[in-house]
Design a protein around this motif. Structure first.
Motif, short mmCIF file in Angstrom:
data_model
loop_
_atom_site.label_atom_id
_atom_site.label_comp_id
_atom_site.label_asym_id
_atom_site.label_seq_id
_atom_site.Cartn_x
_atom_site.Cartn_y
_atom_site.Cartn_z
N UNK A 172 -13.99 -1.07 0.57
CA UNK A 172 -12.41 -1.35 -1.08
C UNK A 172 -11.46 -0.84 -0.53
N UNK A 173 -12.03 0.88 0.08
CA UNK A 173 -10.99 1.63 -0.21
C UNK A 173 -9.27 1.51 0.42
N UNK A 179 -3.62 -2.62 -1.24
CA UNK A 179 -2.76 -3.18 -2.07
C UNK A 179 -1.43 -1.92 -2.86
N UNK A 180 -1.87 -0.89 -2.63
CA UNK A 180 -0.76 -0.34 -3.13
C UNK A 180 0.06 -0.06 -2.40
N UNK A 181 0.55 -0.12 -0.82
CA UNK A 181 1.56 0.01 -0.30
C UNK A 181 2.50 -1.70 -0.17
N UNK A 192 -2.10 -2.68 8.38
CA UNK A 192 -3.12 -2.59 7.77
C UNK A 192 -3.74 -3.70 8.14
N UNK A 193 -3.65 -5.20 7.15
CA UNK A 193 -4.89 -5.97 6.85
C UNK A 193 -5.04 -6.43 8.46
N UNK A 194 -3.66 -6.91 9.35
CA UNK A 194 -3.82 -7.20 10.90
C UNK A 194 -5.48 -5.51 11.55
N UNK A 228 -5.92 7.13 8.04
CA UNK A 228 -5.06 8.28 7.84
C UNK A 228 -4.06 7.71 7.17
N UNK A 229 -4.06 6.42 6.18
CA UNK A 229 -2.80 5.76 5.83
C UNK A 229 -3.68 6.48 3.82
#
Length: 350
Positions: A172-173, A179-181, A192-194, A228-229
């Motif tokens: 969830x984090x 979503x914020x990116x 991040x999705x990959x 890290x993000x």
């Protein structure tokens, strides 16, 4: 690959291996000893044992050699056909050795070859013993094969269930971070999705096969890249795994849960964050990988049951995956948490 797959399904062991030949020799000698006890007198026991051992060892060694040579052919058959062919091969060898032994002994005693009325009795006795012993041996090997296959099937199912049970707490984090990116950093969001997709793909791989250590490190790096993000400067990582052979086979998602534990229980509760150190070494035929992270002060320390569950999960997976035992050792001080993985260096899983 096709022949290898068939050989894996053949119930007969590989009689080309030294271990199998050694087992055959020992078993043959035990059989010769039993036969000598049954049929010999005290005075002739050692002579009879020597002659019986010579006969039996010729039969078992020639039988093992024949099954070794014919293994590729037997591997193409189903187990019933292979068992019948192997049985006939062993009986033919027993018959040939019996005939050779009879005529050789007869010639040495009489100096010439001639038909003796004990010939039929000698051959029939040896063939009857061979038929019974070979049938029992093949039946034992088939039952052992079925039992081993059943145990392996259960082990594979168990390790698959243990691996599938690993579901990162950061899901969830991660979705919130992605979503914020998407509002202004689309390239990072795509990466991040990959990374997240590759992590969950790894959790669905065939757990019984394992993956190269290089792939496991890649999975760990992808996980840390996502974290890290979210944590930004609060998370630093120090890698030192160049000494670990990249072709070593390990269970998938072996290191990632330890990194997740280090972040969830060590880095995240600290306002200043910290550095996770991952190091790896090879010691002979064993590999050691350690993950070290700082701990928050006692007033903010967390003691989640999930931590212990994750550690026990990894220990069970190591126990199931490797024939030689692996281990997970936890060392905790007031300021540091150290997890040490030790497991065999193998390049393929049997």
């Amino acid at each position: 690959m096709d022949i290898k797959a068939h050989q894996d399904k053949l119930f007969l062991p590989d009689f080309c291996s030294i271990q199998a030949v050694f087992a055959v020799v020992i078993t043959g000698e035990m059989l010769a000893f039993v036969l000598s006890i049954i049929s010999s007198t005290v005075a002739s026991f050692w002579y009879d044992l020597g002659m019986t051992s010579l006969y039996v060892q010729w039969v078992v060694l020639l039988g093992a050699a024949s099954l070794c040579v014919s293994r590729r052919l037997l591997a193409k058959m189903d187990n019933k056909q292979a068992g019948l062919v192997a049985y006939l091969i062993l009986l033919l060898i027993s018959l040939a050795v019996s005939e050779l032994a009879y005529w050789l002994i007869h010639y040495l005693h009489l100096g010439r070859l001639e038909i003796h009325n004990q010939h039929l009795l000698f051959t029939a006795r040896n063939m009857a013993i061979s038929a019974i012993i070979c049938a029992l041996l093949l039946r034992y090997l088939y039952i052992q094969y079925q039992w081993t296959a059943h145990i392996q099937s259960e082990a594979n199912a168990r390790i698959q269930a243990l691996q599938a049970r690993i579901r990162p707490h950061f899901l969830f984090n991660s979705m919130n971070t992605i979503a914020s990116l998407t509002r202004g950093q689309c390239r990072q969001a795509e990466q991040a999705v990959e990374d997240l997709s590759d992590l969950f793909r790894a959790s669905l791989t065939d757990a019984s096969q394992g993956i190269p250590f290089s792939d496991e490190i890649d999975i760990a790096r992808r996980y840390l890249r996502i974290e890290k993000l979210r944590l930004e400067k609060r998370l630093e990582v120090d890698w030192d795994v160049d000494d670990v052979p990249t072709d070593a086979i390990v269970p998938a998602l072996l290191i990632q849960p330890l990194l997740e534990n280090a972040i969830y229980h060590g880095i995240e509760p600290r306002n200043e964050g910290g550095t996770i150190r991952i190091s790896g070494r090879r010691h002979g035929h064993r590999l050691v990988v350690s993950i070290d992270n700082p701990l928050p002060d006692s007033s903010r320390s967390s003691n989640h049951d999930g931590n212990q569950i994750a550690m026990e999960n990894i220990r069970q997976r190591l126990a199931v995956f490797y024939e030689s035992p692996g281990s997970l050792d936890i060392q905790v001080t007031a300021e540091r948490y150290l997890a040490v993985l030790e497991f065999p260096y193998v390049t393929e899983r049997s």
